[in-house]
Structure formats: C-alpha cells, structure tokens
Enzyme design. Sequence first.
Site, PDB file in Angstrom:
ATOM      1  N   ASP A  32       0.730  -1.375   0.118  1.00 39.11           N
ATOM      2  CA  ASP A  32      -0.013  -0.049  -0.241  1.00 39.11           C
ATOM      3  C   ASP A  32       0.877   1.183   0.189  1.00 39.11           C
ATOM      4  O   ASP A  32       1.475   1.508  -1.169  1.00 39.11           O
ATOM      5  CB  ASP A  32      -1.043  -0.027   1.320  1.00 39.11           C
ATOM      6  CG  ASP A  32      -1.951   0.941   1.453  1.00 39.11           C
ATOM      7  OD1 ASP A  32      -1.997   1.835   0.488  1.00 39.11           O
ATOM      8  OD2 ASP A  32      -2.673   1.145   2.226  1.00 39.11           O
ATOM      9  N   LYS A  41      -1.602  -1.924  -4.429  1.00 36.72           N
ATOM     10  CA  LYS A  41      -2.299  -0.685  -4.604  1.00 36.72           C
ATOM     11  C   LYS A  41      -1.827   0.216  -5.624  1.00 36.72           C
ATOM     12  O   LYS A  41      -0.712   0.776  -5.239  1.00 36.72           O
ATOM     13  CB  LYS A  41      -2.848  -0.064  -3.319  1.00 36.72           C
ATOM     14  CG  LYS A  41      -3.984  -1.066  -2.599  1.00 36.72           C
ATOM     15  CD  LYS A  41      -4.399  -0.121  -1.425  1.00 36.72           C
ATOM     16  CE  LYS A  41      -5.292  -1.028  -0.427  1.00 36.72           C
ATOM     17  NZ  LYS A  41      -5.812  -0.396   0.844  1.00 36.72           N
ATOM     18  N   PHE A  51     -10.120  -0.329   0.121  1.00 34.06           N
ATOM     19  CA  PHE A  51      -9.892  -1.307   1.263  1.00 34.06           C
ATOM     20  C   PHE A  51     -10.418  -2.769   0.961  1.00 34.06           C
ATOM     21  O   PHE A  51     -11.623  -2.766   0.856  1.00 34.06           O
ATOM     22  CB  PHE A  51     -10.537  -0.938   2.880  1.00 34.06           C
ATOM     23  CG  PHE A  51      -9.800  -1.759   3.633  1.00 34.06           C
ATOM     24  CD1 PHE A  51      -8.450  -1.162   4.335  1.00 34.06           C
ATOM     25  CD2 PHE A  51     -10.521  -2.753   4.526  1.00 34.06           C
ATOM     26  CE1 PHE A  51      -7.938  -1.937   5.631  1.00 34.06           C
ATOM     27  CE2 PHE A  51      -9.910  -3.189   5.485  1.00 34.06           C
ATOM     28  CZ  PHE A  51      -8.685  -2.804   5.992  1.00 34.06           C
ATOM     29  N   VAL A  52      -9.542  -3.750   1.207  1.00 31.88           N
ATOM     30  CA  VAL A  52      -9.731  -4.935   0.718  1.00 31.88           C
ATOM     31  C   VAL A  52      -9.755  -5.982   1.556  1.00 31.88           C
ATOM     32  O   VAL A  52      -8.913  -5.808   2.743  1.00 31.88           O
ATOM     33  CB  VAL A  52      -9.217  -5.836  -0.755  1.00 31.88           C
ATOM     34  CG1 VAL A  52      -9.579  -4.914  -1.877  1.00 31.88           C
ATOM     35  CG2 VAL A  52      -7.594  -5.437  -0.249  1.00 31.88           C
TER      36      VAL A  52
HETATM   37  P1  5GP Z   1       1.836  -0.348   4.117  1.00 29.67           P
HETATM   38  O1  5GP Z   1       3.007  -0.361   4.858  1.00 29.67           O
HETATM   39  O2  5GP Z   1       2.360  -0.563   2.484  1.00 29.67           O
HETATM   40  O3  5GP Z   1       1.169   1.018   3.919  1.00 29.67           O
HETATM   41  O4  5GP Z   1       0.778  -1.421   4.319  1.00 29.67           O
HETATM   42  C1  5GP Z   1       1.009  -2.687   4.170  1.00 29.67           C
HETATM   43  C2  5GP Z   1       0.034  -3.365   5.168  1.00 29.67           C
HETATM   44  O5  5GP Z   1      -1.127  -2.759   5.346  1.00 29.67           O
HETATM   45  C3  5GP Z   1      -0.455  -4.624   4.671  1.00 29.67           C
HETATM   46  O6  5GP Z   1       0.607  -5.710   5.036  1.00 29.67           O
HETATM   47  C4  5GP Z   1      -1.628  -4.715   5.072  1.00 29.67           C
HETATM   48  O7  5GP Z   1      -1.471  -5.656   6.371  1.00 29.67           O
HETATM   49  C5  5GP Z   1      -2.157  -3.650   5.610  1.00 29.67           C
HETATM   50  N1  5GP Z   1      -3.290  -3.077   4.467  1.00 29.67           N
HETATM   51  C6  5GP Z   1      -2.952  -2.085   3.433  1.00 29.67           C
HETATM   52  N2  5GP Z   1      -4.178  -1.952   2.610  1.00 29.67           N
HETATM   53  C7  5GP Z   1      -4.886  -2.837   3.128  1.00 29.67           C
HETATM   54  C8  5GP Z   1      -6.180  -3.247   2.635  1.00 29.67           C
HETATM   55  O8  5GP Z   1      -6.850  -2.817   1.769  1.00 29.67           O
HETATM   56  N3  5GP Z   1      -7.079  -4.035   3.386  1.00 29.67           N
HETATM   57  C9  5GP Z   1      -6.221  -4.902   4.569  1.00 29.67           C
HETATM   58  N4  5GP Z   1      -6.963  -5.570   5.309  1.00 29.67           N
HETATM   59  N5  5GP Z   1      -5.181  -4.387   5.015  1.00 29.67           N
HETATM   60  C10 5GP Z   1      -4.543  -3.509   4.305  1.00 29.67           C
END
Ligand code: 5GP
Length: 187
Positions: free
Chosen positions: A96, A124, A145-146
Amino acid sequence: MKVLLNEQQLKQGVDRLAAEISTAWGRRPMTMIGVLNGCIVFIADLIRRLEIPLRIELIQASSYRGQTTRGPLSLAGDRQLELVGRHVLLVDDILDTGHTLATLQNRFWKAGAASVRTAVLLRKVGCQQVQVAADFVGFELPDQFVVGYGLDYQDQLRNLPYLAAMEPGDFRPLSDGDPLIAEQERR
Ligand code: 5GP
Ligand code: MG
C-alpha cells in the site's frame, strides 16, 4: 462487499507468481519471510507451488489499529532472524504505502542478507509513499480497502476464500451478529 477476485482467479494469480519466482530464483536456497497476519493464506498457497529448497520465518508487523487507517508500524518476532549470507524473499499480502516493506527490507539488509526480494499478492496503484521495489506482484488494484484471502477488517473476514472490496456502508464496528460476519457462514 463486492467480490474482486474469486477463488479461481486467486489460484491462477498464485500459480503465475510461483512460476515467475521459480524462474527468477534458480536453485539458490531461499529464506522466505512472511509478514503476519495477512500473509497466512497467500504464503500457504505459494510455498506449495515452489520446488526451491526453502526455510520459512514469520514476523509480525502491523500498522492498522482495528480500522483502516495507518498507525506506527509495530514489529514482533524478528530479533532472532539469522540472515547472514541468506537470499531472502519477503512475502506480504499487500503493498500500500510501502512503509512496511521498506522498513523490513532495510532490516534484512542490515542483518547481513545476501539478497532481499519481495513478493506481494496485491499492489495498490498510486498509493506508495516510499520508494520500494516489489519484485513479484500478483495483482494490481485501485485504492480501496480489501478483505478476504488472509486480509482482515477488524481481525475478521480473513477466512473468506475470495478477495472483496469493502463498500462505504460496510465500515462500522463489527459485533458477532453483524451481517458482514454472517457472510463467512453463508458462502
Ligand atoms: P503499507 O505499509 O504498505 O502501507 O501497508 C501494508 C500493510 O497494510 C499490509 O501488510 C496490510 O496488512 C495492510 N493493508 C494495506 N491495505 C490494506 C487493505 O486494503 N486491506 C487490509 N485488510 N489490509 C491492508
Ligand atoms: Mg500486513
């Protein structure tokens, strides 16, 4: 909720990823490091499609606090990792903002890994805040958000066998009788 990827599509995506990883990796031994909790379903499916000699480590990282917004990244379980000279494949459910993967990649390099590559089921598009390379990506998604296939909303819904996008009316505190949870029983 709206189904984005059904079981068959997920299976095909993981097949494709496993083939890509196998081709790129060759016969080097792999140290796969999965990021809990979201990686559980993906990693279980992925490892059974790889014939590379591999060991598995799991670490816990969380930045969401029961909702869908970021908090500070907290890590657990990475202290005893022996990575000197190892070829690491970091496996996470979704890329993300990139903070999680960037932080972990850094740690693994510092711990002496010979190489660090990254596989994510989902990416994403347009959400990255920090520069981080994902070497193997299953599917790209728009910003939404999935849940399902390991991904949670308020620690629920990880066991949905498909991937679904939450819709605006779905965001609320979940109690046991909530129709969103009943979804898991109805499928
Ligand atoms: P980042 O550090 O890249 O922002 O986020 C990564 C973490 O955020 C992922 O490992 C996941 O746990 C959580 N995350 C990010 N987007 C989503 C989403 O759309 N749904 C869910 N359930 N978790 C997400
Ligand atoms: Mg995660």
